[in-house]
Design an enzyme around this catalytic site. Structure first.
Site, mmCIF file in Angstrom:
data_model
loop_
_atom_site.group_PDB
_atom_site.id
_atom_site.type_symbol
_atom_site.label_atom_id
_atom_site.label_comp_id
_atom_site.label_asym_id
_atom_site.label_seq_id
_atom_site.Cartn_x
_atom_site.Cartn_y
_atom_site.Cartn_z
ATOM 1 N N GLN A 1 0.834 -1.197 0.000
ATOM 2 C CA GLN A 1 0.000 0.000 0.000
ATOM 3 C C GLN A 1 0.872 1.253 0.000
ATOM 4 O O GLN A 1 1.860 1.321 0.737
ATOM 5 C CB GLN A 1 -0.890 0.048 1.244
ATOM 6 N N LYS B 1 -15.504 6.702 4.592
ATOM 7 C CA LYS B 1 -14.406 6.775 3.619
ATOM 8 C C LYS B 1 -14.902 7.196 2.247
ATOM 9 O O LYS B 1 -16.065 6.993 1.883
ATOM 10 C CB LYS B 1 -13.699 5.425 3.509
#
Length: 642
Positions: free
Chosen positions: A385, A469
């Site tokens: 990530q 989110k």
């Protein structure tokens, strides 16, 4: 019988007797609508035309022109007709479930012998015969005991199990397509002849299990279905194009990576693939440094206690890889980087003057995915990530969200993705923190998108357990959507980790924490890029940029000189001095998607020129060596450095 009032989309209302069906409502409007009707929306729910309406309601009648409800019904009916065809051909086969999918449906069967490609052809032919028979479709509601007894007597154990799984109070709907029967929530078409016989295709057979029970092996037949033959043809063309772009095939041809059963869901990167991977990381590292981020690195494996504090142990453990050691402690491979960043932030006292503090990491995370869900680089168990966490004061929250949003859009534009859709996922049922902090988090994300004048879709209840989110979805060259970057607002983890800063007043306060990923998974983004460009990557990103191939051995020294000059200009160049014909070399490197291939013979040596062929172009060009090196050196610069 009492009267009810039904309100139509145009605002007009009519009175009917309670128990009227949508089919009868359609007939009351016109014979033409009665013939064309396929279903109805009643009080915002999709209804079968045969279901009775018992109270006042809003109603809209659907025909095949209404794409979304039509496709749902078509694909659902195709699934039933396929299951009927299978049992007509092989009466001993047991049926299970057959839901609608994005472009079609699947149905799982219990059969002792495996289905073959020839079987699929026979099933398709039988399906068309059933469609042409125009058999009526009817429905009844039964009680649980009656339905169980029916399936026990007919020898359908999976249907017995399904009946038991239906929640108390939910209707148990029994459907008949002609004489063939299935348990289904509906709705369905009025007769099999409403299905377009030339607009479906069976795609293949795969293995499955009954609700994850690996002791009950089933066979899944998948199909695609549309409203007409042209839509089916367009979809098949789309699939052919997607197959050409499949990153797994291109990864082999370009010698980028491979997978092994010894490490399912983990990538074995080859030199060229790793070079491309590092190009992406270096690009992102430069963008982050200019945006004020500092890079860190946190451990891959950490004690259970850390994950209990973060809440992952309670809310995410089924997706984590756990480890027991000889010191009797429980550990977990990190599925997220955030708890490690909390440990780094908590070293030393932070002042409001230190905020916002932006901590970034190219962190390797590990998440359990079922083996059947793994899909090349796009769905893995171990991935990297481009993760970061921004610690800020509440007053800085809006500005920092806007900066992240602008950075994400700018980065995607550098890679040619300008069609970006944003999803806002709100508080889930399983969550931590108080409602006030969730209100503030969601309000900040709403305001960020509105300030950027961006359209977005709200997904109620789909947020993470610690905060809402934004998800950034990219649309590629052939219309597929890919979820990549994310931005999450979190008031909860800092409090759980006793993370604070000293405010101007001298108080110790918890900062707001933003979780942010730009590419998301670098493995996934690499796969997306390969498929977006069908392997013909932008020159600056291509792992093998130039191959300089000799036509005659007398040119070898000049070939090496050209390679040296290109490397000095920042171009990935390699020599091919093999004793092979030039056409063979060009063909081989073209399959490997090398963007530029140079053919060097005696004429090029004498004139100090190069003759180049670009990937996908038939024509060649001849340039002086100096001009060529200057041209390629400029193309090799990443967009953020151009």
């Amino acid at each position: 019988m009492s009267q009810i009032s039904l309100t139509f989309p145009d605002g007009n209302a009519r009175d009917y007797e309670a128990g009227v069906t949508s089919a009868e409502v359609a007939a009351s409007i016109s014979n033409s609508l009665a013939k064309k009707a396929i279903s109805a929306t009643v009080n915002n729910e999709h209804w079968d035309l045969a279901w009775p309406i018992m109270s006042d309601a809003s109603i809209a009648i659907h025909t095949m022109k209404d794409e979304a409800p039509a496709l749902e019904l078509i694909r659902h009916d195709f699934a039933h007709v396929m299951a009927r065809a299978v049992q007509e051909i092989w009466p001993d086969v047991k049926v299970t479930i057959g839901p609608v999918t994005e472009h079609g449906w699947f149905y799982d069967f219990d059969r002792s012998e495996p289905f073959t490609p020839e079987d699929l052809g026979e099933i398709e032919a039988t399906m068309k015969a059933i469609i042409n028979a125009r058999d009526p479709v009817r429905t009844e509601i039964w009680d649980r005991d009656q339905a169980r007894a029916f399936y026990e007597e007919s020898g359908e154990p999976y249907k017995v199990d399904l009946v038991d799984r239906i929640p108390e109070g939910a209707p148990i709907r029994m459907y008949w397509h002609g004489e063939w029967q299935d348990l289904c929530r509906g709705p369905h078409l009025q007769h099999t002849g409403q299905l377009p016989a030339d607009a479906f295709k069976l795609m293949g057979v795969s293995g499955s299990h009954w609700f994850g029970d690996t002791s009950k092996n089933l066979q899944r037949i998948t199909g695609v279905g549309f409203r007409n033959r042209d839509d089916l043809k367009a979809h098949m063309t789309f699939l052919e194009e997607a197959e050409k772009r499949d990153h797994r095939r291109l990864g082999r041809e370009m010698d980028l990576f491979h997978f092994e059963e010894v490490a399912p869901g983990s990538v074995f990167w080859h030199p060229s693939g790793w070079r491309m991977f590092q190009t992406l990381i270096n690009y992102m590292r430069r963008r982050q440094e200019r945006a004020g981020y500092v890079e860190v690195n946190s451990p891959d494996i950490m004690d259970k206690a850390l994950w209990e504090t973060s809440g992952h142990w309670q809310n995410y453990r089924e997706n984590m890889f756990l480890a027991d050691t000889r010191d009797d402690r429980e550990y977990a491979l990190k599925p997220m980087n955030c708890p490690g960043h909390m440990m780094i932030y908590n070293q030393g006292i932070k002042s409001y003057r230190d905020l916002p503090l932006k901590i970034a990491e190219f962190g390797k995370v590990h998440r359990y995915e079922p083996s059947g869900a793994l899909h090349g680089l796009l769905r893995v168990r171990s991935f990297t990530q481009d993760d970061a966490h921004i610690y800020c004061t509440p007053d800085q929250l809006m500005e920092e969200c806007q900066k992240v949003n602008a950075l994400i859009l700018s980065i995607y534009s550098d890679f040619g993705f300008d069609d970006v859709h944003v999803k806002l996922s709100t508080r889930p049922e399983n969550r931590i923190g108080d409602e006030e902090s969730w209100d503030r988090s969601e309000d900040a994300l709403h305001a960020t998108l509105k300030a950027a004048n961006m359209e977005y879709t709200i997904f109620e209840g789909e947020g993470a357990f610690y905060g809402p989110k934004l998800e950034y979805v990219l649309r590629d060259a052939i219309g597929r959507d890919w979820q990549c970057g994310t931005l999450q607002v979190d008031f909860n983890l800092p409090e759980r980790f006793n993370t604070t800063y000293v405010a101007a007043s001298g108080e110790k306060l918890a900062p707001v924490m933003l979780h942010r990923a730009l590419f998301g998974s670098l493995e996934r983004f690499t796969g997306i890029l390969i498929e977006e460009h069908a392997g013909r990557l932008p020159f600056w990103l291509a792992p093998r940029q130039v191959v300089v191939a000799s036509i005659v051995s007398e040119a070898d020294d000049y070939v090496l000189e050209v390679v040296t000059a290109l490397k000095a200009a920042g171009v990935q160049a390699e020599a091919d001095l093999r004793n092979e014909k030039i056409n063979y070399k060009v063909r081989e490197h073209s399959v490997g998607k090398v963007p530029v291939i140079l053919a060097i013979g005696q004429r090029e040596v004498d004139d100090r020129t190069v003759t180049l062929r670009r990937l996908g172009e038939k024509a060649t060009r001849t340039l002086s060596l100096d001009d060529f090196v200057t041209e390629l050196g400029a193309e090799a610069r990443p967009p953020d450095l151009s």
